[in-house]
Scaffold this motif. Structure first.
Motif, mmCIF file in Angstrom:
data_model
loop_
_atom_site.group_PDB
_atom_site.id
_atom_site.type_symbol
_atom_site.label_atom_id
_atom_site.label_comp_id
_atom_site.label_asym_id
_atom_site.label_seq_id
_atom_site.Cartn_x
_atom_site.Cartn_y
_atom_site.Cartn_z
ATOM 1 N N LEU A 90 0.867 -1.174 0.000
ATOM 2 C CA LEU A 90 0.000 0.000 0.000
ATOM 3 C C LEU A 90 0.906 1.226 0.000
ATOM 4 N N LEU A 91 0.736 2.101 -0.990
ATOM 5 C CA LEU A 91 1.495 3.354 -1.030
ATOM 6 C C LEU A 91 0.629 4.459 -0.440
ATOM 7 N N ALA A 92 1.090 5.047 0.643
ATOM 8 C CA ALA A 92 0.397 6.181 1.270
ATOM 9 C C ALA A 92 1.106 7.445 0.785
ATOM 10 N N MET A 93 0.481 8.119 -0.185
ATOM 11 C CA MET A 93 1.122 9.275 -0.826
ATOM 12 C C MET A 93 0.401 10.565 -0.440
ATOM 13 N N ASP A 94 1.174 11.620 -0.254
ATOM 14 C CA ASP A 94 0.646 12.955 0.030
ATOM 15 C C ASP A 94 -0.014 13.048 1.403
ATOM 16 N N TYR A 95 0.464 12.273 2.354
ATOM 17 C CA TYR A 95 -0.057 12.341 3.716
ATOM 18 C C TYR A 95 0.908 13.074 4.641
#
Length: 93
Positions: free
Chosen positions: A14-19
């Motif tokens: 899972l890529l958590a981007m822009d957090y």
């Protein structure tokens, strides 16, 4: 007929981007709902044994990564925003 999506947690992530804090605080329309949904997704991924990867915006001194055509990042060029250790560049709690 729609294809069925199948993910193997051992070979998926899972890529958590822009957090990053400054992005969430300044651009999320309903940050409480956004963070709750992402938190549930991260928990589900971890419970399934999936790797969670946080992707963060990060610029070097002088912001050489920012090109003039990128209107969003051109607005912060030269401010020090999104440099390693800069306030707001950390992953949101």
């Amino acid at each position: 007929m729609a294809d069925i999506l199948s993910l193997d947690p051992k070979t998926s992530a899972l890529l958590a981007m822009d957090y990053q804090t400054s992005i969430v605080e300044n651009f999320a329309h309903d940050k409480a709902a956004l963070l709750a949904r992402m938190g549930a997704l991260i928990d589900a991924a971890r419970n399934a044994g999936m790797m969670v990867i946080y992707v963060a915006v990060g610029f070097r001194a002088g912001d050489p990564e920012v090109i003039p055509r990128n209107q969003a990042f051109s607005a912060v060029k030269g401010t020090g925003m999104f440099r390693a250790g800069a306030a707001g560049s950390e992953i949101h709690a």
